[in-house]
Scaffold this motif. Structure first.
Motif, PDB file in Angstrom:
ATOM      1  N   LEU A 136       1.006  -1.158   0.019  1.00  0.00           N
ATOM      2  CA  LEU A 136      -0.031  -0.389   0.152  1.00  0.00           C
ATOM      3  C   LEU A 136       1.152   1.267   0.386  1.00  0.00           C
ATOM      4  O   LEU A 136       2.050   1.484   1.119  1.00  0.00           O
ATOM      5  CB  LEU A 136      -1.002  -0.643   1.248  1.00  0.00           C
ATOM      6  N   PRO A 137       1.018   2.146  -0.617  1.00  0.00           N
ATOM      7  CA  PRO A 137       1.809   3.162  -1.596  1.00  0.00           C
ATOM      8  C   PRO A 137       1.712   4.529   0.423  1.00  0.00           C
ATOM      9  O   PRO A 137       0.145   4.013   0.504  1.00  0.00           O
ATOM     10  CB  PRO A 137       1.029   3.802  -2.338  1.00  0.00           C
ATOM     11  N   LEU A 138       2.155   5.433   0.085  1.00  0.00           N
ATOM     12  CA  LEU A 138       2.695   5.850   1.377  1.00  0.00           C
ATOM     13  C   LEU A 138       1.641   6.817   1.807  1.00  0.00           C
ATOM     14  O   LEU A 138       1.369   7.005   2.774  1.00  0.00           O
ATOM     15  CB  LEU A 138       4.455   6.561   1.180  1.00  0.00           C
ATOM     16  N   GLU A 139       1.348   7.447   0.335  1.00  0.00           N
ATOM     17  CA  GLU A 139       0.025   7.874   0.175  1.00  0.00           C
ATOM     18  C   GLU A 139      -1.062   7.653   0.911  1.00  0.00           C
ATOM     19  O   GLU A 139      -1.546   8.797   1.636  1.00  0.00           O
ATOM     20  CB  GLU A 139       0.490   8.792  -0.470  1.00  0.00           C
ATOM     21  N   ALA A 140      -1.355   6.417   0.878  1.00  0.00           N
ATOM     22  CA  ALA A 140      -2.155   5.873   1.267  1.00  0.00           C
ATOM     23  C   ALA A 140      -2.498   5.130   2.703  1.00  0.00           C
ATOM     24  O   ALA A 140      -3.589   5.735   2.977  1.00  0.00           O
ATOM     25  CB  ALA A 140      -3.165   5.094   0.192  1.00  0.00           C
ATOM     26  N   GLY A 178     -13.753  16.161   5.027  1.00  0.00           N
ATOM     27  CA  GLY A 178     -14.761  16.048   3.520  1.00  0.00           C
ATOM     28  C   GLY A 178     -14.667  15.985   2.976  1.00  0.00           C
ATOM     29  O   GLY A 178     -15.689  15.321   2.377  1.00  0.00           O
ATOM     30  N   LEU A 179     -13.340  16.077   1.818  1.00  0.00           N
ATOM     31  CA  LEU A 179     -13.269  15.303   1.071  1.00  0.00           C
ATOM     32  C   LEU A 179     -13.366  13.554   0.810  1.00  0.00           C
ATOM     33  O   LEU A 179     -13.826  12.871   0.105  1.00  0.00           O
ATOM     34  CB  LEU A 179     -11.742  15.297   0.022  1.00  0.00           C
ATOM     35  N   LEU A 180     -13.066  13.222   1.684  1.00  0.00           N
ATOM     36  CA  LEU A 180     -12.201  11.321   2.881  1.00  0.00           C
ATOM     37  C   LEU A 180     -14.200  11.916   3.003  1.00  0.00           C
ATOM     38  O   LEU A 180     -14.604  10.382   2.442  1.00  0.00           O
ATOM     39  CB  LEU A 180     -11.744  11.151   3.680  1.00  0.00           C
ATOM     40  N   ARG A 214     -15.244  15.567  -8.361  1.00  0.00           N
ATOM     41  CA  ARG A 214     -14.262  14.351  -8.968  1.00  0.00           C
ATOM     42  C   ARG A 214     -14.475  13.652  -8.143  1.00  0.00           C
ATOM     43  O   ARG A 214     -14.153  12.558  -8.538  1.00  0.00           O
ATOM     44  CB  ARG A 214     -12.840  14.739  -8.530  1.00  0.00           C
ATOM     45  N   TYR A 215     -14.254  13.513  -6.727  1.00  0.00           N
ATOM     46  CA  TYR A 215     -14.584  12.196  -5.855  1.00  0.00           C
ATOM     47  C   TYR A 215     -16.406  11.328  -6.171  1.00  0.00           C
ATOM     48  O   TYR A 215     -16.631  10.173  -5.061  1.00  0.00           O
ATOM     49  CB  TYR A 215     -14.207  12.532  -4.449  1.00  0.00           C
ATOM     50  N   GLY A 216     -17.117  12.123  -6.543  1.00  0.00           N
ATOM     51  CA  GLY A 216     -18.318  11.899  -7.193  1.00  0.00           C
ATOM     52  C   GLY A 216     -19.984  12.730  -6.662  1.00  0.00           C
ATOM     53  O   GLY A 216     -20.358  12.313  -6.555  1.00  0.00           O
ATOM     54  N   ALA A 217     -19.154  13.897  -5.891  1.00  0.00           N
ATOM     55  CA  ALA A 217     -20.392  14.984  -5.705  1.00  0.00           C
ATOM     56  C   ALA A 217     -21.212  15.102  -7.034  1.00  0.00           C
ATOM     57  O   ALA A 217     -20.525  15.388  -7.516  1.00  0.00           O
ATOM     58  CB  ALA A 217     -19.954  16.250  -4.943  1.00  0.00           C
ATOM     59  N   ASP A 218     -22.906  15.373  -6.469  1.00  0.00           N
ATOM     60  CA  ASP A 218     -23.089  15.473  -7.815  1.00  0.00           C
ATOM     61  C   ASP A 218     -23.211  17.115  -7.981  1.00  0.00           C
ATOM     62  O   ASP A 218     -23.143  17.386  -9.182  1.00  0.00           O
ATOM     63  CB  ASP A 218     -25.006  15.370  -7.227  1.00  0.00           C
ATOM     64  N   VAL A 219     -22.953  18.082  -6.959  1.00  0.00           N
ATOM     65  CA  VAL A 219     -23.052  19.191  -7.123  1.00  0.00           C
ATOM     66  C   VAL A 219     -22.441  19.785  -6.031  1.00  0.00           C
ATOM     67  O   VAL A 219     -21.894  19.224  -4.694  1.00  0.00           O
ATOM     68  CB  VAL A 219     -24.851  19.694  -6.570  1.00  0.00           C
ATOM     69  N   ARG A 243      -8.356  -1.699  -2.419  1.00  0.00           N
ATOM     70  CA  ARG A 243      -9.790  -2.289  -3.601  1.00  0.00           C
ATOM     71  C   ARG A 243      -9.452  -1.003  -4.968  1.00  0.00           C
ATOM     72  O   ARG A 243     -10.096  -0.914  -5.441  1.00  0.00           O
ATOM     73  CB  ARG A 243     -10.411  -2.579  -2.910  1.00  0.00           C
ATOM     74  N   GLY A 244      -8.769   0.482  -4.012  1.00  0.00           N
ATOM     75  CA  GLY A 244      -8.968   1.751  -4.812  1.00  0.00           C
ATOM     76  C   GLY A 244     -10.133   2.077  -4.798  1.00  0.00           C
ATOM     77  O   GLY A 244     -10.342   3.374  -5.733  1.00  0.00           O
ATOM     78  N   LEU A 245     -11.755   2.144  -3.879  1.00  0.00           N
ATOM     79  CA  LEU A 245     -12.165   2.737  -3.905  1.00  0.00           C
ATOM     80  C   LEU A 245     -12.445   4.210  -3.284  1.00  0.00           C
ATOM     81  O   LEU A 245     -12.980   4.888  -3.432  1.00  0.00           O
ATOM     82  CB  LEU A 245     -13.430   2.123  -3.186  1.00  0.00           C
ATOM     83  N   VAL A 246     -11.355   4.050  -2.419  1.00  0.00           N
ATOM     84  CA  VAL A 246     -10.830   5.703  -2.049  1.00  0.00           C
ATOM     85  C   VAL A 246      -9.311   5.787  -2.541  1.00  0.00           C
ATOM     86  O   VAL A 246      -8.770   5.132  -2.329  1.00  0.00           O
ATOM     87  CB  VAL A 246     -11.370   5.828  -0.042  1.00  0.00           C
ATOM     88  N   THR A 247      -9.308   7.560  -2.675  1.00  0.00           N
ATOM     89  CA  THR A 247      -7.796   7.472  -2.548  1.00  0.00           C
ATOM     90  C   THR A 247      -7.559   8.815  -1.978  1.00  0.00           C
ATOM     91  O   THR A 247      -8.109   9.242  -1.715  1.00  0.00           O
ATOM     92  CB  THR A 247      -8.100   7.870  -4.532  1.00  0.00           C
ATOM     93  N   SER A 248      -5.698   8.706  -2.031  1.00  0.00           N
ATOM     94  CA  SER A 248      -5.508   9.735  -1.008  1.00  0.00           C
ATOM     95  C   SER A 248      -4.702  10.793  -2.812  1.00  0.00           C
ATOM     96  O   SER A 248      -4.337  11.526  -1.986  1.00  0.00           O
ATOM     97  CB  SER A 248      -4.077   9.067  -0.797  1.00  0.00           C
ATOM     98  N   ASP A 249      -5.018  10.321  -3.494  1.00  0.00           N
ATOM     99  CA  ASP A 249      -4.327  11.046  -4.913  1.00  0.00           C
ATOM    100  C   ASP A 249      -5.621  12.890  -4.642  1.00  0.00           C
ATOM    101  O   ASP A 249      -6.304  12.580  -4.925  1.00  0.00           O
ATOM    102  CB  ASP A 249      -5.177  10.942  -6.138  1.00  0.00           C
ATOM    103  N   GLY A 250      -4.980  13.582  -4.699  1.00  0.00           N
ATOM    104  CA  GLY A 250      -5.624  15.195  -4.429  1.00  0.00           C
ATOM    105  C   GLY A 250      -5.269  15.437  -2.758  1.00  0.00           C
ATOM    106  O   GLY A 250      -6.027  16.257  -2.797  1.00  0.00           O
ATOM    107  N   ILE A 251      -5.089  14.028  -1.920  1.00  0.00           N
ATOM    108  CA  ILE A 251      -5.551  14.446  -0.600  1.00  0.00           C
ATOM    109  C   ILE A 251      -4.013  14.925  -0.005  1.00  0.00           C
ATOM    110  O   ILE A 251      -4.165  15.925   1.035  1.00  0.00           O
ATOM    111  CB  ILE A 251      -6.266  13.006  -0.233  1.00  0.00           C
ATOM    112  N   VAL A 252      -3.277  13.943  -0.295  1.00  0.00           N
ATOM    113  CA  VAL A 252      -2.522  14.312   0.288  1.00  0.00           C
ATOM    114  C   VAL A 252      -1.944  15.074  -0.653  1.00  0.00           C
ATOM    115  O   VAL A 252      -1.267  15.293  -1.559  1.00  0.00           O
ATOM    116  CB  VAL A 252      -1.869  13.106   0.965  1.00  0.00           C
ATOM    117  N   THR A 253      -1.240  16.454  -0.380  1.00  0.00           N
ATOM    118  CA  THR A 253      -0.741  17.626  -1.490  1.00  0.00           C
ATOM    119  C   THR A 253       0.700  17.744  -1.054  1.00  0.00           C
ATOM    120  O   THR A 253       1.336  19.051  -2.113  1.00  0.00           O
ATOM    121  CB  THR A 253      -1.858  18.747  -1.277  1.00  0.00           C
ATOM    122  N   HIS A 254       1.061  18.109  -0.059  1.00  0.00           N
ATOM    123  CA  HIS A 254       2.576  18.631   0.693  1.00  0.00           C
ATOM    124  C   HIS A 254       3.249  17.587   1.305  1.00  0.00           C
ATOM    125  O   HIS A 254       2.534  16.338   2.294  1.00  0.00           O
ATOM    126  CB  HIS A 254       2.393  19.720   1.099  1.00  0.00           C
TER     127      HIS A 254
END
Length: 359
Positions: A155-159, A193-195, A223-228, A320-331
């Motif tokens: 499992l990658p470090l950011e995850a 909130g994004l998670l 991008r994560y699935g919000a409709d609005v 399983r890739g159903l949740v991602t850290s991409d865009g969450i961990v920024t720095h």
């Protein structure tokens, strides 16, 4: 030759955090020492640094006992096993592991009834000196009552770095008991909130709405699935939600802004008999007219605290890739860059900032 000292961030009081040399932790019976892989800076860490009253004031004195190494969003690798610790935790040297943020006493009425996350002693890693020193260091000791979970080595470090906040997000979303026909509003698109947005989407509500003033975070929410995604500064967010719900209001409102306005907005935005879930740590008191909760709407108001029983779920969703850290961990920063890392964590230019100790 065993290490005698390590580098750590040390909390001495509000706005007094320093990078220092600290004694290397040692594992006692049924204890382990882990080499930290990464440790996130949480919004509660920022508010503790700022001097929020919930951390520094109280009838029994401050909740924070200094000097203490902060950090509860950590993971690491088993570095030392105390007597019987391998069997006690089911781990071996080199295993990648995470411990839940709370260190329960296993004796109070909450622990013995299965509600360990509400432990009466309520020691959380990173806030009390001694055996609850946290993960903003090269090494960390996990006491015998720690709740330890193994992480897949691939499992990658950011995850790995977002397992703790993801567990909190899962618990919070579960507290909303989201149903298929629900309109769900998540107020605040910070890391939690994004998670929560990603987890709530897995519940497949009828409509998922995220409210946040920052364009980049609204884009991530979509991008994560919000409709609005609604900007609360651009028009009337309450009326926009009313327009999406035939004038009734949302079924579930999850508050994760940490700002009083998020509470007041939610009480207006939620429908009668709705479910209001409060997660945030506030830096100041929030005042509302409680009549709306009982007399006017008969709301179901629910708190959400920590991530009980959710760490294995978080690890599975990430694997399983159903949740991602991409865009969450920024720095990413080294421990020695604490001041710079904190400034970025306090800035709207970041989402999640993590510290990565050097070898």
């Amino acid at each position: 030759m065993k290490l005698q000292e390590m580098t750590a961030v040390m909390c001495h009081g509000p706005r007094d955090y320093r990078v220092e040399r600290a004694a290397m932790p040692k594992a006692g019976p049924h204890e382990i020492v882990i080499r930290i892989g990464a440790c996130g800076i949480c919004a509660s860490d920022c508010k503790c640094w700022q001097g929020a009253s919930m951390f520094w004031e109280g009838p029994d004195g401050p909740y924070v006992k200094t000097p203490v190494i902060p950090g509860h969003e950590f993971f690491g690798y088993v570095h030392e096993l105390g007597e019987g610790a391998g069997e006690h935790f089911g781990v071996a040297l080199g295993d990648k592991v995470i411990a839940e943020q709370i260190l329960p006493c296993n004796r109070c009425r909450y622990c013995t009834s299965g509600s360990y996350w509400m432990c009466e002693r309520h020691y959380i890693y990173g806030f009390q000196k001694g055996f609850t020193d946290g993960g903003m260091a090269q090494f960390m000791r996990l006491a015998s009552t720690a709740r330890v979970h193994k992480i897949p080595q691939d499992l990658p470090l950011e995850a790995c770095a977002i397992i703790e906040p993801l567990a909190c997000a899962i618990h919070t979303v579960n507290r909303g008991t989201i149903e298929l026909a629900d309109t769900v509003v998540i107020a605040g698109a910070g890391p939690l909130g994004l998670l929560m947005t990603q987890v709530a989407r897995l519940k497949t509500p009828k409509k998922l709405v995220v409210v946040d003033p920052l364009p980049a975070r609204r884009d991530l929410a979509l991008r994560y699935g919000a409709d609005v995604a609604i900007d609360p500064r651009d028009g009337d967010a309450i009326q926009q939600v009313m327009g999406l719900t035939d004038g009734y209001g949302c079924d579930v409102y999850i508050e994760t802004t940490g700002a009083p306005v998020g509470v007041r907005q939610g009480l207006q935005m939620i429908r009668k008999l709705g479910r209001f879930v409060e997660f945030s740590v506030f830096g100041e008191e929030t005042t509302v007219d409680w009549s709306i909760i009982g007399d006017r709407k008969e709301l179901d108001v629910r708190g959400a605290h920590l991530g009980p029983y959710c760490y294995p779920i978080a690890i599975d969703l990430l694997s399983r890739g159903l949740v991602t850290s991409d865009g969450i961990v920024t720095h990413r920063y080294a421990l020695e860059q604490w001041d710079e890392a904190l400034a970025m964590a306090l800035s709207p230019d970041s989402v999640k900032v993590i510290l990565i100790p050097s070898d």
